[in-house]
Structure formats: structure tokens, C-alpha cells
Design a protein around this motif. Structure first.
Motif, PDB file in Angstrom:
ATOM      1  N   ILE A 150     -65.787   2.214  42.349  1.00  0.00           N
ATOM      2  CA  ILE A 150     -66.010   3.450  41.728  1.00  0.00           C
ATOM      3  C   ILE A 150     -64.742   3.972  41.261  1.00  0.00           C
ATOM      4  CG2 ILE A 150     -66.719   5.639  42.557  1.00  0.00           C
ATOM      5  CD1 ILE A 150     -68.420   3.958  44.931  1.00  0.00           C
ATOM      6  N   PHE A 151     -64.889   4.673  40.199  1.00  0.00           N
ATOM      7  CA  PHE A 151     -63.908   5.280  39.391  1.00  0.00           C
ATOM      8  C   PHE A 151     -64.437   6.774  39.333  1.00  0.00           C
ATOM      9  CE2 PHE A 151     -63.727   0.890  38.165  1.00  0.00           C
ATOM     10  CZ  PHE A 151     -62.369   0.642  38.092  1.00  0.00           C
ATOM     11  N   THR A 152     -63.281   7.787  39.380  1.00  0.00           N
ATOM     12  CA  THR A 152     -63.313   8.952  39.221  1.00  0.00           C
ATOM     13  C   THR A 152     -62.519   9.497  38.092  1.00  0.00           C
ATOM     14  OG1 THR A 152     -63.475  11.227  40.228  1.00  0.00           O
ATOM     15  CG2 THR A 152     -61.511   9.601  41.133  1.00  0.00           C
ATOM     16  N   LEU A 153     -63.035  10.505  37.303  1.00  0.00           N
ATOM     17  CA  LEU A 153     -62.201  11.217  36.376  1.00  0.00           C
ATOM     18  C   LEU A 153     -61.429  11.954  36.885  1.00  0.00           C
ATOM     19  CD1 LEU A 153     -62.131  11.237  32.875  1.00  0.00           C
ATOM     20  CD2 LEU A 153     -63.526  13.080  33.252  1.00  0.00           C
ATOM     21  N   LEU A 154     -59.988  12.097  36.505  1.00  0.00           N
ATOM     22  CA  LEU A 154     -59.174  12.975  37.053  1.00  0.00           C
ATOM     23  C   LEU A 154     -58.442  13.487  35.621  1.00  0.00           C
ATOM     24  CD1 LEU A 154     -57.279  11.208  39.803  1.00  0.00           C
ATOM     25  CD2 LEU A 154     -59.028  12.782  40.041  1.00  0.00           C
ATOM     26  N   GLN A 155     -58.021  14.923  35.783  1.00  0.00           N
ATOM     27  CA  GLN A 155     -56.998  15.548  34.643  1.00  0.00           C
ATOM     28  C   GLN A 155     -55.785  15.784  35.160  1.00  0.00           C
ATOM     29  OE1 GLN A 155     -57.670  19.872  34.018  1.00  0.00           O
ATOM     30  NE2 GLN A 155     -59.564  19.716  35.366  1.00  0.00           N
ATOM     31  N   GLN A 156     -54.801  15.391  33.875  1.00  0.00           N
ATOM     32  CA  GLN A 156     -53.460  15.747  34.477  1.00  0.00           C
ATOM     33  C   GLN A 156     -52.999  17.232  33.965  1.00  0.00           C
ATOM     34  OE1 GLN A 156     -50.486  13.164  32.717  1.00  0.00           O
ATOM     35  NE2 GLN A 156     -49.296  13.243  34.376  1.00  0.00           N
ATOM     36  N   ARG A 157     -52.531  17.712  34.766  1.00  0.00           N
ATOM     37  CA  ARG A 157     -52.232  19.275  34.456  1.00  0.00           C
ATOM     38  C   ARG A 157     -51.099  19.182  33.396  1.00  0.00           C
ATOM     39  NH1 ARG A 157     -56.029  22.414  35.281  1.00  0.00           N
ATOM     40  NH2 ARG A 157     -54.502  24.202  35.398  1.00  0.00           N
ATOM     41  N   SER A 158     -50.677  20.121  32.559  1.00  0.00           N
ATOM     42  CA  SER A 158     -49.997  20.400  31.438  1.00  0.00           C
ATOM     43  C   SER A 158     -48.521  20.753  32.541  1.00  0.00           C
ATOM     44  CB  SER A 158     -49.865  21.259  30.500  1.00  0.00           C
ATOM     45  OG  SER A 158     -49.794  22.598  30.754  1.00  0.00           O
ATOM     46  N   LYS A 159     -47.430  20.665  31.766  1.00  0.00           N
ATOM     47  CA  LYS A 159     -46.217  20.909  32.501  1.00  0.00           C
ATOM     48  C   LYS A 159     -45.935  22.218  32.627  1.00  0.00           C
ATOM     49  CE  LYS A 159     -43.107  20.546  28.435  1.00  0.00           C
ATOM     50  NZ  LYS A 159     -42.080  19.568  27.934  1.00  0.00           N
ATOM     51  N   ASN A 160     -46.398  23.227  31.972  1.00  0.00           N
ATOM     52  CA  ASN A 160     -46.662  24.875  31.931  1.00  0.00           C
ATOM     53  C   ASN A 160     -47.694  25.392  32.944  1.00  0.00           C
ATOM     54  OD1 ASN A 160     -44.314  24.912  30.328  1.00  0.00           O
ATOM     55  ND2 ASN A 160     -45.735  24.556  28.420  1.00  0.00           N
ATOM     56  N   SER A 161     -48.516  24.447  33.565  1.00  0.00           N
ATOM     57  CA  SER A 161     -49.729  25.273  34.035  1.00  0.00           C
ATOM     58  C   SER A 161     -49.342  25.062  35.860  1.00  0.00           C
ATOM     59  CB  SER A 161     -50.996  24.314  33.919  1.00  0.00           C
ATOM     60  OG  SER A 161     -50.997  23.198  34.256  1.00  0.00           O
TER      61      SER A 161
END
Length: 161
Positions: free
Chosen positions: A25-36
Motif C-alpha cells: 500500500i502506497f500513500t501520496l505525500l507532499q513535501q513542504r517548500s522551504k519557506n512554508s
């Protein structure tokens, strides 16, 4: 007798899109920007605060459209867990406790893509048993809760003073 002071609570939602491949099972993750908020850390596929007058499911549906350009139907959402997170200092330096409601789904309309380039720099699928080291701690807890069928837990943030 002094007036009793009540805690300030905020409510947020996280969405974990899930897909199966070769019995994993895979999940989608988002990587936050360095300014967030949470710079360069991995976050749920979509997330956000619950607005006044909005339910958690309505919030995650609008966040999914706003952040990753997908449509989700309420009937396809599955509640994972509620994580009580105490205490986080926000930009206004006030302490808040959060109730983070996490949901997952295997079905959506559209192809996930970054829509908020000022907040997110990457979207990537991860095996739920091989999450990145720099995932936001309470998000990792939500995924672990999902794997163990734990629907409630309490988390004390490291920035509690």
C-alpha cells in the motif's frame, strides 16, 4: 475567585490517498517548500484547517481540490483517526491545541498535481511501511494509527514550552 480560562482548540484535516501495487500500500505525500510551515518536511497528500461552519469531510474535500486538483466524493472517504496535538505555537506566538482528523481514500477523480507551488515542492508516493525520515511526526503517527486500527491518540508536540 478568578475567571476560568479555556484552552484554544483548532481543527485540521489530513488526507492520505492510497493505492495498492504488488500487495503493498502506497500513500501520496507532499513535501513542504522551504519557506512554508514545516519546511522541507513531508506532509499528508492534502491538508488544512477546518473553517468555521465546515465539517471535517467538507474541509478535506475542498483542500484536495485546492491543493492537488482532485475531486473526492464523501462516500469514498474513510476516517482513520483523531490525533489530539498539544501544544503548538503558531506564527502569532499563541499556544493552541489541535484536533487533527485524518482520512484516507482509494478512489478519486483526476490526477494529483501540485497547485500551491509556494507551499509544496514535491508530490511522491511512498510505501506506508517505508515512510521518509523527514515526515511531520504527527502525520507519521496518523499512518501508523491507520495500520493498527487505532482511532484516537494524544501527541505532545516537541515545541511545547
Amino acid at each position: 475567585m478568578s475567571k476560568k480560562e479555556y484552552a484554544r482548540y483548532m481543527s485540521s484535516v489530513q488526507l492520505y490517498l492510497l493505492k495498492k501495487n504488488n500487495n503493498k500500500i502506497f500513500t501520496l505525500l507532499q513535501q513542504r517548500s522551504k519557506n512554508s510551515w514545516a519546511p522541507l518536511q513531508w506532509e499528508a497528500g492534502a491538508c488544512g484547517h477546518v473553517d468555521h461552519g465546515e465539517s471535517p469531510t467538507d474541509a478535506i474535500i475542498h483542500e484536495a481540490k485546492e491543493e492537488i486538483d482532485i475531486k473526492i466524493l464523501k462516500k469514498d472517504l474513510k476516517f482513520i483517526s483523531l490525533v489530539y496535538k498539544d501544544v503548538s505555537k503558531t506564527k502569532d506566538k499563541k499556544e493552541h491545541a489541535f484536533y487533527n482528523s485524518s482520512f484516507c481514500c482509494y478512489k478519486w477523480i483526476g490526477v494529483p498535481k501540485i497547485k500551491e507551488h509556494d507551499k509544496t515542492i514535491d508530490l511522491k508516493w511512498f510505501d506506508i511501511n517505508k515512510l521518509p525520515k523527514n515526515i511531520i511526526p504527527d502525520r507519521k503517527i496518523s499512518i501508523e494509527n491507520m495500520k493498527k486500527n487505532i482511532t484516537y491518540c494524544e501527541y505532545v508536540s516537541l515545541n511545547k514550552k
